[in-house]
Design an enzyme around this catalytic site. Structure first.
Site, short mmCIF file in Angstrom:
data_model
loop_
_atom_site.label_atom_id
_atom_site.label_comp_id
_atom_site.label_asym_id
_atom_site.label_seq_id
_atom_site.Cartn_x
_atom_site.Cartn_y
_atom_site.Cartn_z
N TRP A 355 83.62 139.27 -63.46
CA TRP A 355 83.37 137.93 -62.90
C TRP A 355 83.53 136.87 -63.97
O TRP A 355 83.68 135.69 -63.67
CB TRP A 355 81.97 137.87 -62.28
N ASP A 356 83.52 137.31 -65.23
CA ASP A 356 83.67 136.39 -66.36
C ASP A 356 84.83 135.42 -66.13
O ASP A 356 84.76 134.24 -66.44
CB ASP A 356 83.97 137.17 -67.66
N GLU A 482 71.49 141.83 -65.51
CA GLU A 482 71.61 143.30 -65.47
C GLU A 482 70.33 144.03 -65.90
O GLU A 482 70.32 145.25 -66.01
CB GLU A 482 72.80 143.73 -66.32
N LYS A 592 68.34 139.64 -68.81
CA LYS A 592 69.38 139.76 -69.84
C LYS A 592 70.12 138.42 -69.97
O LYS A 592 70.62 138.07 -71.04
CB LYS A 592 70.36 140.85 -69.40
N GLN A 593 70.22 137.70 -68.85
CA GLN A 593 71.07 136.50 -68.83
C GLN A 593 70.66 135.58 -67.69
O GLN A 593 69.87 135.95 -66.83
CB GLN A 593 72.51 136.93 -68.65
C1 BGC Z 1 77.17 140.98 -68.84
C2 BGC Z 1 78.02 140.76 -67.63
C3 BGC Z 1 79.45 140.53 -68.07
C4 BGC Z 1 79.94 141.66 -68.96
C5 BGC Z 1 81.31 141.42 -69.52
C6 BGC Z 1 77.72 142.11 -69.67
O1 BGC Z 1 76.99 142.24 -70.84
O2 BGC Z 1 75.86 141.31 -68.46
O3 BGC Z 1 77.56 139.65 -66.91
O4 BGC Z 1 80.26 140.40 -66.97
O5 BGC Z 1 79.05 141.78 -70.05
O6 BGC Z 1 81.34 140.28 -70.31
#
Ligand code: BGC
Length: 761
Positions: A355-356, A482, A592-593
Site C-alpha cells: 500500500w506504500d 501491524e 507500530k504506526q
Molecule cells: C509496515 C507496513 C508497510 C511495510 C512495507 C511494514 O513495516 O508496517 O505498513 O507497508 O513495512 O514498507
C-alpha cells in the site's frame, strides 16, 4: 548546491559500508545497482552486491508450518540479476583495497542534477605508489537498460604498471538474513546461464529462472583510454568473464576505462539478447557524453516540476531533495513494474509492492508528474483479475481483493494476520484513484480503469461486511497498525471502505451523465440495486467512537486492552517486532504506526478538531513508530491541528530517516514510503494543501526555523508555484490555464498576470 550530497568517509568498516551501498545506489525505475565498491569488500562483511530489475522475479516456495486451506504456498521474490560492477585494480603488483596501504582521502558524491554517483579516492599502496581513483556511475533515464561506470586512475608519483580487471558475473546470489523478517531467510542463486559468450570483445549472457522461466540478458562492453595497453577478454569455466587490461602509466598520467552494461529481460522484450545487442550498439555509437547530457536534461525537467526549496536550511533542503530524487529513481517507467518498498536499492521486503505506493508515494507523482502517476495506477488495473482470484481464495463470492504484498499481483504475504488481513489496501488503491481524479479531472482514466477497480473493491466491502441493524460493520480485518491484528471495525479500514463505496457509485453516475458507462455496466453486470446497496453501506458505515474518552478507538476492542508502557520499555527492545512474539503485542494498546492518525491524514474532516486533537495525543503516547510510515503521517496531522513544532519535529525525523540511518536498517534499502511521506509533510502539512471536489485549498504556515519555502504542484493540468516567506504567501501560475484556489478560506482566481496573495498566517 543542495542537490549534491558529498560524504567524506573517514573510517571504512563493515558497519557503514552497507549503508553507503544504499545511499549511493543508482536506479532509473527499471534497473537498480547498489553502490558497492568496484573492488569489493572482504567476504565476511555484510555486503549486498546487487543489481535488480523492477518486476523481475522468481517464484519460490513459501514455507508454511501448517499448510491450511488456501494458505499462500509460494511467493515471488526480486532477483539479483548479475554483477558487472566489479573492477579490480592492481598497482605495480599490489591490489588496490581500502583495507591495505593508506587511504589519503575518500569521498562519495551523489549529484542529483547530473544523475550520477561518484567516488574520489586518493590511496597510497604499501609500497608508496600514490594513485587517485575517480569512478562515476549512472543508470540512464534515457536508455533504461543502461548502467555505466567511468573508472579513472591517475598515477600521482610513479611510472609503472596498472592491471585493471573488469568482471561480468551472470550467476549471482540473493541476499538473506534469517534473523530479520523484513528480509529473505535463505540466500539462493535463482538464475542459471543458458548462454554465455564473447563477440567482438563484448561479453554477453542469458540467464533463466527455474520456475517463472523469465530470462535476463546482460551485455558488457569496455572502452579504454590509455596510451600503452594490452587488453583481452576471457571466460572462465564458471561463466565469469574477465576484461583484463595491462597498462603502462607514467607519473601524472590518467587512464580511463568506460564500462557499459546493458540489461534486458523477457518480461519486456521478446528476444532480450537481440534487443540487448541493438541497444548496446546504439549506446556505443552515441558514447557516454551523450548519455550524461541526456541525464542532465531529464533531471532538469524533473526538478523544474518537482522543485521544493527551503530557504536558509541547506541540510533540510538536501534531505527533501534526496527523498524526491529517490522516489524518481524507484518508480517504474513502464507498466511491468510498480514501486517497491525499498525501490531498487536493496533486497529488503524482496522487491514487493505494498500500500506504500498508493498511500505514500503516489501523492508526490500525482502533484508533480500526473502522467507517471497514471502509469503507476494502471499497474493495479492490470492485476485486477488476480485480485478477483485472491478474493475467491479467501471465500468472497464477489469483488476483488488486492494482495498485501506482491510483484505480479498474487499474494506473497506468508503471515496473514498482518498481511492478507490488511483489507484496507483495497480502500487505499481506491483513495489514490479518487485523488488522481480530483487533481487531474481525468475522467477517461476513470472510464477505462478507475471505475472498474472501485466497483470491484466496493463489491468486496459488501461481501466482507454486513448490515447489523442500522450499521454496516466490517469484522476480522487488520488496519495499518501491524501490532494490532484481526479486529472488528478498524476505524481506518471502515473510513477508506466508506469512501470507496461512496465514490464507486459517484463514478458510475459521472459516467452515466456523459453516457460513458454502458460498456462497464455490461462487463460487470452491474445492477442499480447493487449501487443502492453500496450507497447504503457507505452511509451506514459504523465508525467507532468512545464517548467516555472523547477519542476515536482504533477498533471495537482496542480500549479494552491494557496500555503498553513505552516509557518503561528498554531502548534496546525497539523495534518491538524483533523482540516480542506478535501475539503478545496484539494484547496491548501499542501501535507500530499511524492508524487512526493515518485516517485523519486522508480525511481531514472526519471528526471535529477537538476529537482529532485528543485522539492524536492519545495515539502519540502509544505509538512506537517502528514502521517508517508513521512519523510523516503524524507530522501532516499535527500541522493541520495547529501543533506546528510537533509537525516540524516529526517532519525532520522523516526527512533524514535514510540519510542518517535513523531506523538502523537503511543498509537493506531506502524507505521509499517515508520519502513520499516527507513530501506530504511539507505540501499537505506545512502548506495545508488539500484538493477535494470543492476545489483546491491552501492554508500555509512557516516553520519557525525557516525563512521561507517554495514548491510547485499541478492542478487540473496547470502548474502552480507556491512561495511562502516570513510575511506573505504567493501562488502564481507557471503553466496552463487560469485556475482558482482557496487561500486561507478566500477563493482567488490565478492568471499568468495575477497571482493569489495573502499575508502569512
Ligand atoms: C509496515 C507496513 C508497510 C511495510 C512495507 C511494514 O513495516 O508496517 O505498513 O507497508 O513495512 O514498507
Amino acid at each position: 548546491m543542495n542537490k549534491v550530497f558529498t560524504k567524506k568517509i573517514k573510517t571504512f568498516d563493515n558497519a557503514k559500508s552497507g549503508l553507503d551501498e544504499t545511499i549511493f545506489h543508482n536506479a532509473n525505475g527499471y534497473i537498480g545497482v547498489r553502490g558497492t565498491l568496484e573492488e569489493g569488500v572482504p567476504a565476511e562483511w555484510d555486503t549486498m552486491r546487487g543489481m535488480y530489475i523492477n518486476g523481475f522475479y522468481e517464484v519460490i516456495p513459501m514455507k508454511q508450518a501448517e499448510n491450511l486451506c488456501n494458505f499462500v504456498d509460494k511467493k515471488e521474490t526480486m532477483l539479483n540479476v548479475c554483477d558487472t560492477q566489479t573492477i579490480k585494480l592492481n598497482v605495480n603488483g599490489l591490489d588496490f583495497s581500502l583495507l591495505t596501504g593508506k587511504t589519503l582521502s575518500n569521498e562519495r558524491t551523489l549529484d542529483m542534477e547530473a544523475g550520477i554517483t561518484s567516488r574520489a579516492v586518493r590511496w597510497q599502496s604499501p609500497r608508496g605508489d600514490k594513485i587517485s581513483l575517480n569512478v562515476k556511475r549512472m543508470t540512464s533515464f534515457e536508455e533504461l537498460s543502461l548502467f555505466t561506470q567511468e573508472y579513472s586512475v591517475t598515477a600521482e608519483n610513479f611510472d609503472g604498471e596498472l592491471v585493471v580487471s573488469s568482471l561480468h558475473l551472470p550467476e549471482v546470489y540473493n541476499y538473506s538474513d534469517p534473523n530479520d523478517p523484513r528480509l529473505a531467510a535463505d540466500s539462493e542463486q535463482f538464475l542459471h546461464c543458458i548462454t554465455a559468450d564473447i563477440k567482438d570483445s563484448i561479453s554477453y549472457t542469458v540467464t533463466e529462472t527455474a520456475v517463472s522461466k523469465l530470462r535476463c540478458a546482460v551485455l558488457s562492453a569496455h572502452a579504454l583510454d590509455a596510451k600503452r595497453s594490452r587488453v583481452c577478454v576471457s571466460k572462465t569455466d564458471d561463466n565469469t568473464f574477465i576484461y583484463n587490461a595491462v597498462i603502462h602509466i607514467n607519473k601524472g598520467e590518467t587512464i580511463t576505462l568506460t564500462k557499459y552494461t546493458i540489461i534486458t529481460d523477457s518480461l519486456r522484450f521478446e528476444d532480450p539478447l537481440k534487443t540487448g545487442f541493438d541497444k548496446l550498439s546504439a549506446v556505443l555509437k552515441n558514447g557516454i557524453a551523450y548519455y550524461y547530457e541526456k541525464q542532465r536534461r531529464y533531471l532538469t525537467d524533473f526538478w523544474s516540476k518537482a522543485m521544493m526549496e527551503i530557504q536558509n536550511d541547506n541540510e533540510m533542503s538536501l534531505a527533501v531533495n534526496f527523498n524526491m530524487y529517490q522516489l524518481l529513481q524507484s518508480a517504474t517507467k513502464d507498466s511491468f513494474g510498480n514501486i517497491a518498498a525499498k525501490g531498487l536499492s536493496g533486497e529488503g521486503y524482496e522487491g514487493h509492492y505494498f500500500w506504500d505506493t498508493e498511500m505514500f508515494m503516489l501523492p508526490f507523482f500525482v502533484l508533480t508528474n500526473p502522467r507517471l502517476a497514471k502509469q503507476i495506477l494502471k499497474y493495479r488495473y492490470q492485476t485486477l483479475d488476480k485480485a478477483r482470484e485472491n478474493a475467491r481464495l479467501l471465500g468472497h463470492k464477489k469483488g476483488a481483493l488486492f494482495p498485501w504484498r506482491t510483484i505480479t499481483g498474487v499474494e506473497c504475504s506468508g503471515y496473514y494476520p498482518s498481511g492478507t488481513c490488511q483489507y484496507h489496501i483495497d480502500g487505499d488503491i481506491a483513495y489514490a484513484i479518487i485523488n488522481y481524479y480530483l487533481v487531474t479531472g481525468d475522467l477517461d482514466f476513470i472510464k477505462d480503469y478507475g471505475a472498474e477497480i472501485l466497483l470491484e473493491s466496493a463489491r468486496l466491502w459488501l461481501d466482507v461486511g454486513f448490515f447489523d441493524k442500522d450499521r454496516f460493520v466490517i469484522n476480522m480485518v487488520t488496519g495499518p497498525d501491524e501490532y494490532t491484528c484481526m479486529v472488528n471495525n478498524n476505524y481506518y479500514t471502515n473510513m477508506v471502505a466508506k469512501y470507496n463505496l461512496e465514490w464507486a457509485v459517484k463514478f458510475i453516475k459521472l459516467l452515466d451523465d456523459k453516457d460513458l458507462s454502458k460498456a462497464l455496466r455490461k462487463k460487470l453486470k452491474l445492477t442499480d440495486e447493487e449501487l443502492t446497496t453500496m450507497s447504503e453501506a457507505s452511509h451506514k458505515m459504523f465508525l467507532p467512537f468512545s464517548e467516555e474518552l472523547g477519542v476515536i478507538p482504533q477498533d471495537d476492542s482496542f480500549f479494552d486492552k491494557p496500555v503498553w508502557d513505552l516509557k518503561k520499555t528498554p531502548k534496546s527492545d525497539f523495534p518491538l517486532l524483533l523482540h516480542y512474539h506478535p501475539l503478545h503485542l496484539y494484547r496491548y494498546q501499542v501501535c507500530k504506526q499511524a492508524d487512526t492518525v493515518m485516517a485523519f491524514l486522508l480525511f481531514p474532516e472526519c471528526a471535529d478538531k477537538d476529537i482529532m486533537k485528543r485522539s492524536f495525543e492519545y495515539y502519540e503516547n502509544i505509538t512506537t513508530h517502528d514502521s517508517s510510515l508513521s512519523k510523516c503521517a503524524f507530522s501532516v496531522v499535527a500541522a493541520r491541528l495547529g501543533m506546528r513544532d510537533k509537525a516540524y519535529s516529526y517532519f525532520g525525523n522523516s526527512a533524514k530517516l535514510d540519510l542518517m540511518n535513523l531506523h538502523h536498517n537503511t543498509k537493506d534499502g531506502i524507505h521509499t514510503a517515508n520519502m513520499g511521506g516527507c513530501y506530504m509533510s511539507v505540501v499537505y502539512g506545512f502548506a495545508g494543501l488539500s484538493i477535494t471536489e470543492e476545489g483546491c485549498f491552501l492554508n500555509p504556515f512557516l516553520p519557525d526555523k525557516w525563512e521561507g519555502y517554495t514548491f510547485k504542484f499541478g492542478y487540473m493540468g496547470s502548474v502552480l508555484k507556491v512561495e511562502v516567506d516570513q510575511t506573505n504567501v504567493k501562488i502564481s501560475l507557471e503553466d496552463g490555464d487560469d485556475v482558482s484556489v482557496n487561500l486561507y478560506g478566500k477563493l482567488q482566481k490565478i492568471t499568468k498576470k495575477t497571482p493569489a496573495k495573502a499575508p502569512l498566517q
